[in-house]
Design a protein around this motif. Structure first.
Motif, PDB file in Angstrom:
ATOM      1  N   SER A  16       0.850  -1.185   0.000  1.00  0.00           N
ATOM      2  CA  SER A  16       0.000   0.000   0.000  1.00  0.00           C
ATOM      3  C   SER A  16       0.890   1.240   0.000  1.00  0.00           C
ATOM      4  O   SER A  16       2.036   1.219   0.462  1.00  0.00           O
ATOM      5  CB  SER A  16      -0.916   0.016   1.228  1.00  0.00           C
ATOM      6  OG  SER A  16      -0.188   0.405   2.383  1.00  0.00           O
ATOM      7  N   ARG A  24      -5.257   2.111   1.227  1.00  0.00           N
ATOM      8  CA  ARG A  24      -6.121   1.305   0.355  1.00  0.00           C
ATOM      9  C   ARG A  24      -5.610   1.261  -1.086  1.00  0.00           C
ATOM     10  O   ARG A  24      -6.276   0.716  -1.967  1.00  0.00           O
ATOM     11  CB  ARG A  24      -7.545   1.865   0.364  1.00  0.00           C
ATOM     12  CG  ARG A  24      -8.161   1.959   1.743  1.00  0.00           C
ATOM     13  CD  ARG A  24      -9.559   2.530   1.689  1.00  0.00           C
ATOM     14  NE  ARG A  24     -10.135   2.692   3.010  1.00  0.00           N
ATOM     15  CZ  ARG A  24     -11.366   3.131   3.254  1.00  0.00           C
ATOM     16  NH1 ARG A  24     -12.160   3.434   2.234  1.00  0.00           N
ATOM     17  NH2 ARG A  24     -11.811   3.262   4.493  1.00  0.00           N
ATOM     18  N   PHE A  25      -4.446   1.823  -1.322  1.00  0.00           N
ATOM     19  CA  PHE A  25      -4.004   2.141  -2.677  1.00  0.00           C
ATOM     20  C   PHE A  25      -2.696   1.425  -2.997  1.00  0.00           C
ATOM     21  O   PHE A  25      -1.748   1.456  -2.225  1.00  0.00           O
ATOM     22  CB  PHE A  25      -3.829   3.656  -2.750  1.00  0.00           C
ATOM     23  CG  PHE A  25      -3.478   4.229  -4.088  1.00  0.00           C
ATOM     24  CD1 PHE A  25      -3.759   3.564  -5.270  1.00  0.00           C
ATOM     25  CD2 PHE A  25      -2.871   5.475  -4.160  1.00  0.00           C
ATOM     26  CE1 PHE A  25      -3.433   4.116  -6.486  1.00  0.00           C
ATOM     27  CE2 PHE A  25      -2.542   6.039  -5.374  1.00  0.00           C
ATOM     28  CZ  PHE A  25      -2.829   5.357  -6.540  1.00  0.00           C
ATOM     29  N   SER A  26      -2.650   0.781  -4.149  1.00  0.00           N
ATOM     30  CA  SER A  26      -1.446   0.097  -4.611  1.00  0.00           C
ATOM     31  C   SER A  26      -0.338   1.108  -4.896  1.00  0.00           C
ATOM     32  O   SER A  26      -0.482   1.996  -5.745  1.00  0.00           O
ATOM     33  CB  SER A  26      -1.747  -0.690  -5.891  1.00  0.00           C
ATOM     34  OG  SER A  26      -0.572  -0.973  -6.611  1.00  0.00           O
ATOM     35  N   GLN A  42     -10.932  -5.144  -8.487  1.00  0.00           N
ATOM     36  CA  GLN A  42      -9.635  -4.673  -7.996  1.00  0.00           C
ATOM     37  C   GLN A  42      -9.390  -3.214  -8.332  1.00  0.00           C
ATOM     38  O   GLN A  42      -8.385  -2.635  -7.919  1.00  0.00           O
ATOM     39  CB  GLN A  42      -8.516  -5.527  -8.611  1.00  0.00           C
ATOM     40  CG  GLN A  42      -8.475  -6.954  -8.082  1.00  0.00           C
ATOM     41  CD  GLN A  42      -7.468  -7.802  -8.828  1.00  0.00           C
ATOM     42  OE1 GLN A  42      -7.174  -7.557 -10.014  1.00  0.00           O
ATOM     43  NE2 GLN A  42      -6.923  -8.806  -8.159  1.00  0.00           N
ATOM     44  N   VAL A  69      -6.248  -1.593  -5.881  1.00  0.00           N
ATOM     45  CA  VAL A  69      -6.002  -1.951  -4.491  1.00  0.00           C
ATOM     46  C   VAL A  69      -4.608  -2.577  -4.387  1.00  0.00           C
ATOM     47  O   VAL A  69      -4.043  -3.048  -5.382  1.00  0.00           O
ATOM     48  CB  VAL A  69      -7.069  -2.932  -3.972  1.00  0.00           C
ATOM     49  CG1 VAL A  69      -8.461  -2.304  -4.043  1.00  0.00           C
ATOM     50  CG2 VAL A  69      -7.039  -4.246  -4.760  1.00  0.00           C
TER      51      VAL A  69
END
Length: 431
Positions: A129, A161-163, A259, A374
């Motif tokens: 993340s 919450r973020f790739s 996703q 995600v």
């Protein structure tokens, strides 16, 4: 025989880009748009709260202008493009005071350090993340602010919450241009001419996998069959399953949709009721330094183009919370945020003034601002953009572009690429 070479679902930038590519190839396309207007999230309105002045409710900028294919279209038409990065002045606050020159220099120096830390993490691991980057920099006083900018402000999602890899693959560069009169007005004026666009025609079902690859799209107004279909609706709409597919989509496509959930940004406009301008110049950009990771960041554009209002935007989970609570909560949040820097002047200045709050969360044909990947799903955009049924069914949009995800330019490029694949699938060779 199909009624058209390609059926395109959605008249946002991806759908318009696809339709333009089909037209330019000499083929036919029908664009089905659920709403009553073109442009999708590029929407220029003239709200009564602003006495009818143009205002972009969604997208604003032509990002990465030096490589954005929409810029030469505007230039060729003679449209005036405002250079947002140079006409605005910036003010950064720490608490209720302006940051010093030394502090601003330190803040600027922290950004490459933050990016380097992210790259070091991603060299060790497939994905994490975005929040892991600030954790790698526990003593950096600027990391919390950079995280908020890169997460909730720019990408509409909280960092945890973020790739991080998706973020890194889509880090924007270059300058930002604003079409004078609004970006939605530019889209309607320059990108819809000569296209068969059918408004107020929501698609309800896509029947694909038929012999010969033909695709039939059912709508509330009847069905239409094409040699191929390009679906450009948001991942929020795809995940809602208001648009059905028969047979169901391949697992990798459905997985990619989930996703890539939608983030949200809420814009809040506060119109001045008095002459105070908070000692800020026209077209001034105001932000602040955060002291704690996870705190919300709400930047403001103040007195844009010499007008008498400020507009702030807030993204991520705070935006979703405010959207659920309603407009008064969003207005109170914006006033409270400004109050931290300007004190009681804010209440005196905006008391009784008109307000405006955007509601992309409540738009059934969008369901958010733009999507994010995600953690662990950094390749979901690639998967969603892959050809289905040998190219007879394609997905396109900002969700499918790597490099300009979340932008109008990315959506346009994605739509044009999908059109080329779809036309190849139909074996259309042009006239």
């Amino acid at each position: 025989m199909p009624e058209t070479d390609v059926v395109i679902i959605g008249a946002g930038l991806a759908g318009l880009g696809a339709a333009a590519a089909v037209r330019d190839a000499g083929a036919s396309a029908v664009v089905l748009e659920a709403s009553g207007r073109t442009g999708g999230r590029a929407w220029t309105d003239h709200p009564a709260a602003l006495d009818g002045a143009w205002f972009d409710m969604g997208a604003v900028w032509l990002h990465n202008a030096e490589h954005n294919p929409l810029v030469p279209i505007a230039q060729a038409a003679g449209d005036r493009l405002l250079r947002s990065d140079t006409i605005r002045q910036e003010r950064t606050f720490i608490g209720d005071r302006l940051a010093t020159e030394a502090e601003l220099a330190a803040y600027s120096d922290a950004e490459p350090r933050y990016f380097a830390a992210a790259d070091a993490i991603l060299a060790e691991r497939d994905d994490v993340s975005l929040a892991e980057v600030a954790r790698r920099l526990p003593d950096d006083p600027w990391a919390a602010t950079i995280e908020a900018w890169e997460g909730s402000v720019i990408c509409a999602v909280d960092a945890d919450r973020f790739s991080a890899r998706d973020w890194r693959r889509n880090a924007l560069a270059g300058s930002n241009l604003v079409p004078d009169g609004g970006i939605g007005a530019f889209v309607r004026r320059r990108l819809t001419q000569g296209l068969d666009i059918r408004l107020n025609t929501p698609a309800t079902r896509v029947r694909w996998g038929n012999p010969g690859g033909q695709v039939t799209v059912e709508t509330a107004r009847g069905s239409i069959t094409g040699g191929a279909c390009i679906v450009t609706v948001s991942t929020g709409v795809l995940a809602s399953e208001t648009l059905r597919f028969d047979p169901i989509l391949p697992a990798q496509v459905s997985e990619a949709v989930h996703q890539l959930p939608m983030g949200l940004v809420v814009k809040v406009v506060l119109r001045a009721a008095g002459g105070d301008r908070l000692d800020l110049p026209g077209h001034c950009f105001v932000d602040r330094i955060l002291t704690r990771v996870g705190d919300p960041l709400m930047p403001f554009q103040c007195w844009p183009f010499g007008r008498d209002y400020v507009q702030g935007w807030i993204g991520g989970s705070t935006a979703w919370d405010l959207a659920r609570q309603g407009e008064p909560a969003a207005v109170d949040f914006a006033l409270g945020y400004l109050r931290q820097a300007f004190g009681g002047r804010v209440d005196r200045l905006f008391a009784g003034g008109a307000t405006l709050v955007t509601h992309w969360d409540a738009d059934p044909w969008v369901r958010g601002a733009y999507c994010y990947a995600v953690p662990g799903a950094a390749l979901a955009r690639d998967a969603l953009g892959e050809a289905v049924s040998d190219g007879h069914l394609m997905f396109a949009g900002e969700a499918c572009h790597v490099g300009l995800a979340g932008t109008l330019g990315g959506a346009w490029i994605s739509g044009q690429a999908a059109a080329r694949t779809a036309l190849a699938a139909t074996r259309f060779v042009g006239r």
